[in-house]
Enzyme design. Structure first.
Site, PDB file in Angstrom:
ATOM      1  N   SER A 169      -9.488  -0.027   7.580  1.00 26.09           N
ATOM      2  CA  SER A 169      -8.889   0.019   6.313  1.00 26.09           C
ATOM      3  C   SER A 169      -8.487  -1.004   5.636  1.00 26.09           C
ATOM      4  O   SER A 169      -8.124  -1.188   4.195  1.00 26.09           O
ATOM      5  CB  SER A 169      -8.228   0.812   6.204  1.00 26.09           C
ATOM      6  OG  SER A 169      -8.999   2.198   5.868  1.00 26.09           O
ATOM      7  N   LYS A 201       1.132  -1.312  -0.209  1.00 25.51           N
ATOM      8  CA  LYS A 201      -0.040  -0.056  -0.004  1.00 25.51           C
ATOM      9  C   LYS A 201       1.017   0.855  -0.102  1.00 25.51           C
ATOM     10  O   LYS A 201       2.226   1.472   0.508  1.00 25.51           O
ATOM     11  CB  LYS A 201      -0.543   0.390   1.376  1.00 25.51           C
ATOM     12  CG  LYS A 201      -2.362   1.193   1.433  1.00 25.51           C
ATOM     13  CD  LYS A 201      -3.082   0.854   2.208  1.00 25.51           C
ATOM     14  CE  LYS A 201      -3.494   1.945   2.469  1.00 25.51           C
ATOM     15  NZ  LYS A 201      -4.507   2.059   3.702  1.00 25.51           N
ATOM     16  N   SER A 253      -9.332   2.087   3.652  1.00 29.00           N
ATOM     17  CA  SER A 253      -9.072   2.881   2.159  1.00 29.00           C
ATOM     18  C   SER A 253      -8.147   1.613   1.118  1.00 29.00           C
ATOM     19  O   SER A 253      -6.838   2.087   0.072  1.00 29.00           O
ATOM     20  CB  SER A 253      -8.112   3.822   3.056  1.00 29.00           C
ATOM     21  OG  SER A 253      -7.438   3.054   3.722  1.00 29.00           O
TER      22      SER A 253
END
Lengths: 495, 95, 476
Positions: free
Chosen positions: A177, A78, A153
């Site tokens: 997330s 990420k 996210s």
């Protein structure tokens, strides 16, 4: 089976036997990315040359007799985790072009373990969001239905793993997330206990809540990654110095006698019927495996959302103060130095990030601190006490991960509060700092449903064990999104 | 809790966010709604409840006073938008 | 109307740790080229985290103990939020509601009158980067960012600029004694801000407070306070009000200028630093730190008076710097007579230090050598004048007094036969003065004695030479 479809466990077996090389495996995944990512848009940055170099190095290490669980395994990261020499934007325009001069601790650990890093995945800007629609660059699409969001996210990481664009991935979880996109994309994911994994190099959103987690296509893969990234780090004063257990040893299909609590506040009206149905069935499966299931109450659950949306933005408002166009990233000069600040921050941050900075600034400002920030911290105590009490009676709690399956792109973006409400089942565990694991547990509306398994602080082995036992008893984790223009051959199976 | 435009402007200035008029109005409405929702925590009696700033039971996490290498100056400045004489450069600060 | 000034001081002191407050970069940045003592942590890069320097915590506690403070059992860091280009993270890690030390005091003396000044708190934080203004731009050097900084806040207990100056001098002394800060104001290692308000003498009300920044020397502190007292007195006498402002001190023009008004005051939005678990100062840890405390100037002065029979003023001069006091005691140990040692140090040594502008640490005279020198005087091996000469030579070369005396043939002539020969020679060569003396002009004797000294190049034992001269003149 195509190489990109392999789980870590399968790939490791083939690598060990010398039937494939990491270079072949990595090339296959890179080709998959090349073929598919224009549609899925999981990645912000792909680094094929670096990945192949690392794969070559991993093969050399294996040839020299080395064998670690992630040696030669292609993974996605990420984009909120700093990677030395590779652009790290946090999905924000304000960090466009930022190349960290250092590796996050988890990255250093993955490198040491010989993992192959494919690139950086899309995220809501600074991990603030539940759909990747807040990315400053583009929205990632759910591999199961390209018109839907992958969750957020860490939507890029979840989508990459679901789509075969990585064998596993790192995400970060502040209020859900990792767990929410894992559920939306039908993959396994874990948010470890706060303090279990070093945050050094994880770009801070809300420091008292942020935790790095992992995605995999099966529970065992998540355990493998966690085993590498977990552990005390002298660079992170909030990482806890307790030994890292061998998580793979926790993978036992036996949960007989395990006490599992079902928090009644997580089965309330507003939850999508298909989601509730899938969960109820999953709970029956756990009972069938010998778990002792009972209802439990977490009475302060409904206060988690307001508490979270005061605490997290407050911390974020400080954490994001450093982006001023002076030291790195975007810089939009103005007539005066202060105009430069206002321009850079006003134009560099997207609407959701600005909204949260505003909210957090307000919650901390003179005259409001006690009513908002301090009050929220007290509510946090109550929420934590709810869980402490529940874990006196239960080894684990099982809940839906989200009230609904992945929603349509654009459906909620205009209404921040309704977007925030998609996280109601993941926020309270974050505030309590406990471990949360997600596994696929059914389909609703043609989309995956995820079961959230919560365990007390540092009880990752218990969460993994419940998840693994459930996974072994069901076939949901074997479903693959219909990305190749044809629906998967495998029939959608019920246990 | 309804926010006034002045409050929105004050917060934006504290946070050094340059906002358009449209944004200010949008945030005024949205933040008011969120704060109104958040006001539900005011119902809880937390008089005797201590705040939780962090869930960890840790204390006294410290390091020994030892020097470790710094970055080469090129790396320090590599991401800088504006540099002069190996320093970051900003417009002169007035007030 | 008579006005009374109410003065409080806020002092920032950089701690003498090896590494910075929250990272391993060297804190010794003074001579370093720009941005060479910088890492991702003190640069505030995305993703970095602070780790507390233990020594900085201990130095702060030590300072708190020296200032008679209470030491918190639990202490915490907090984020102080304000945007500024010298603040890398947009917030400063500081302490707010839970400082390490609070509620202490220190004693000062002005015109022989002792006064106790209260200390509100001593807390720990990180220094900011250094800004240099060049034309239309400001340049940022991050080397200073993250250097441990201790903030010492006094109560508004001072009433005159001289009291403020004495407070600072005393504080500097203590910090230097503890070895926690160089105390050098010109280098910015110790910085001062003052709060001052005026009220009619005898009133119990508080006046409007003005904060003065950029006070970089003892002199500036005194001048700026005097300036503000005059300025505010004039305003009040004209019936105007003092505005609550922050002013800066312009060292070139010797005036204060407004930097910020009350309306522009910051809203720092403090909240507990989530990246740092709290500090717990256990009894054991506290006692361990206390055991490392050195004797402080007040206690030492008292002991010098008591133990060595020194005059309090002389003792105060000796304890002003720890190195001088230590040197003094080493000399006393080597020689014995504490008063005589005191005179040599505060006389000859200080004279030479002042003339050469050398610090105490550069003094080359070993205590044993000073003792040797004084013993030579006692044994009449050399006279006092020669001793001073030799001392000078020792100061510059660090050589043993015996070697110097021997090499230069400075040993006193105490041999009566040898001296008698010189005396008779002088009497023969100076018939005129001899006649005058014999006629009763006693003063001439010192002239003749001078001639003896000249002939012996100062080495004659003055008592013996005088004695021999008198006897010879009387014809004995």
């Amino acid at each position: 089976m195509a190489l990109y479809e392999l789980t870590i466990r399968e790939a490791r077996a083939l690598l060990r036997k010398g039937e494939i090389t990491s270079v072949e495996l990595t090339r296959a995944v890179l080709e998959r990315i090349e073929a598919l990512d224009a549609k899925v848009r999981a990645y912000l940055t792909v680094t094929p040359e670096l990945a192949l170099e690392q794969a070559k190095a991993a093969d050399a290490r294996r040839a020299a007799g080395e064998d670690t669980p992630l040696l030669g395994i292609p993974m996605a990261i990420k984009d909120v985790i700093c990677t030395k020499g590779v652009e790290t934007t946090c999905g924000s325009r304000i960090l466009k072009g930022f190349v960290p001069p250092y590796d996050a601790t988890v990255i250093a650990k993955l490198r040491a373990a010989g993992a192959v890093l494919l690139g950086k995945t899309n995220t809501d800007e600074f991990a603030m969001g539940s759909s990747t629609e807040n990315s400053g660059y583009f929205t990632t699409h759910n591999p199961w239905d390209l018109t839907r969001v992958p969750g957020g996210s860490s939507g890029g990481s979840a989508a990459a793993v679901a789509a075969g664009e990585a064998l596993a991935a790192l995400g970060s979880d502040t209020g859900g997330s990792v767990r929410q996109p894992a559920a939306f994309c039908g993959v396994a994911g874990i948010k470890p206990t706060y303090g279990r994994v070093s945050r050094y190099g994880l770009v801070a959103f809300a420091s008292s809540l942020d935790q790095i987690g992992a995605f995999g296509r099966e529970v065992a893969d998540v355990a493998s990654v966690l085993g590498i990234i977990a552990g005390y780090d002298p660079r992170d004063s909030t990482s806890v110095n307790v030994p890292v257990p061998n998580y793979e040893e926790a993978l036992m299909p036996d949960i007989r006698g395990m006490r599992i609590g079902i928090p009644k506040e997580y089965f309330v009206e507003g939850i999508q019927p298909g989601v509730e149905k899938a969960l109820r069935e999953a709970i029956r499966t756990l009972e069938g495996l010998g778990a002792v299931v009972d209802e439990v109450s977490l009475p302060h659950t409904s206060y988690a959302l307001p508490a979270y949306y005061l605490i997290a933005p407050a911390e974020a408002s400080a954490n994001l103060a450093r982006y001023d166009g002076v030291k790195y990233g975007l810089s939009i000069p103005g007539e005066t130095m202060w105009d430069g600040y206002r321009n850079t921050r006003g134009q560099g941050f997207g609407p959701e990030v600005k909204r949260r900075i505003m909210l957090g600034t307000y919650a901390l400002s003179a005259g409001y601190y006690d009513a908002y920030y301090l009050k929220a911290q007290k509510v946090r105590t109550l929420i934590k006490q709810d869980f402490d009490k529940a874990f006196e009676r239960f080894d684990a709690l099982v809940t839906p991960t989200t009230p609904m399956v992945a929603f349509k792109i654009g459906e909620k973006i205009a209404d921040p509060l309704s977007m925030y409400l998609t996280d109601i089942f993941t926020l309270a565990p974050s505030l309590a700092g406990i471990c949360g694991m997600v596994v696929p547990c059914g389909m609703a509306d043609g989309m995956p449903v995820g079961m959230q398994i919560l365990t007390g602080a540092f009880q990752e082995p218990t969460a993994l064990r419940v998840a693994y036992a459930y996974e072994q008893a069901t076939e949901w984790h074997k479903l693959r999104p219909p990305l190749d223009g044809k629906v998967e051959d495998k029939e959608v199976m019920r246990q | 809790m309804k926010l006034s435009l002045e409050q929105v402007e004050h917060i934006a200035e504290l946070a050094k966010l340059g906002l358009t008029d449209e944004e200010k109005e949008g945030y005024r409405a949205q933040l008011s709604a969120i704060l109104e929702y958040a006001d539900m925590i005011q119902q809880l009696d937390t008089e005797a409840i201590p705040p939780t700033a962090t869930v960890l039971p840790l204390r006294n996490v410290m390091r020994d006073d030892e020097v470790t290498p710094s970055l080469p100056v090129e790396d320090v400045l590599a991401n800088a938008p504006d540099v002069e004489d190996n320093c970051f450069r900003v417009k002169a600060i007035l007030g | 109307m008579e006005y009374e000034a109410i003065i409080g001081l806020e002092v920032h002191a950089q701690l003498l740790t090896r590494s910075k407050m929250f990272c391993g970069c060297s804190a010794d940045y003074a001579a370093a080229p720009p941005n060479t003592h910088v890492c991702p942590v003190c640069l505030g890069m995305p993703g970095v985290l602070p780790v507390i320097n233990k020594r900085a915590v201990e130095y702060t506690i030590m300072t708190g103990l020296a200032l008679h403070c209470k030491i918190a059992e639990f202490s915490r860091f907090a984020r102080k939020n304000y945007p500024y280009p010298d603040l890398m993270k947009g917030y400063q890690i500081s302490q707010y509601e839970e400082p390490l030390c609070y509620d202490g005091w220190l004693n000062i003396e002005v015109d022989g009158v002792a006064k106790r000044i209260g200390i509100i708190r001593v807390h720990l934080e990180e220094d900011t980067a250094k800004l240099t203004h060049v034309g239309e731009y400001s340049l940022i050097d991050v080397n200073r960012s993250g250097v441990p900084l201790m903030e010492i806040v006094s109560r508004p207990d001072m009433r005159t600029p001289e009291e403020a100056r004495q407070y600072l001098i005393k504080l500097q002394q203590i910090l230097r004694y503890l070895g926690v800060c160089t105390g050098n104001m010109e280098e910015g290692a110790m910085r001062c801000e003052a709060n001052i308000s005026l009220r009619p003498a005898g009133s119990q009300e508080w006046g409007t407070k003005v904060e003065i920044k950029n006070l970089n020397s003892f002199r500036s502190v005194k001048l700026a306070l005097e300036y503000e007292i005059a300025r505010q007195t004039e305003l009040l006498e004209r019936g105007e009000r003092v505005r609550q402002v922050t002013v800066g001190w312009d060292e070139q023009r010797n005036v204060t200028f407004v930097q910020r008004s009350k309306e522009e005051a910051h809203d720092y939005r403090y909240f507990p630093e989530p990246d740092l678990p709290p500090l717990y100062i256990s009894r054991e840890w506290l006692e361990e730190i206390r055991s490392r405390l050195v004797e402080l100037p007040d206690a030492k002065q008292e002991r010098f008076v008591r133990e060595y029979g020194l005059d309090p003023k002389d003792a105060a001069v000796l304890v002003a710097e720890r190195e001088i006091a230590d040197y003094y005691e080493a000399c006393v140990k080597a020689y014995g007579d504490p008063v005589k040692v005191c005179h040599w140090i505060s006389g000859e040594l200080f004279r030479l230090l002042k003339a050469t502008e050398l610090p105490m640490s550069q003094v080359k005279i070993a205590p044993a050598h000073l003792a040797e020198l004084l013993k030579m005087v006692d044994a009449n091996t050399i006279n006092l004048n020669t001793a001073k000469m030799v001392f000078d030579e020792m100061f510059h070369t660090g050589r043993r007094p015996q070697d110097i005396v021997q090499e230069k043939g400075l040993a006193q002539i105490s041999d009566a036969d040898e001296l008698l020969r010189v005396v008779q020679q002088v009497i023969e060569q100076n018939p005129e003065p001899v006649q005058q003396y014999l006629k009763g002009k006693e003063q001439v004797l010192s002239f003749l004695l001078g001639q003896v000294m000249r002939a012996t190049r100062g080495k004659a034992n003055p008592q013996l030479a005088g004695e021999l001269l008198r006897r010879s003149l009387r014809g004995e």
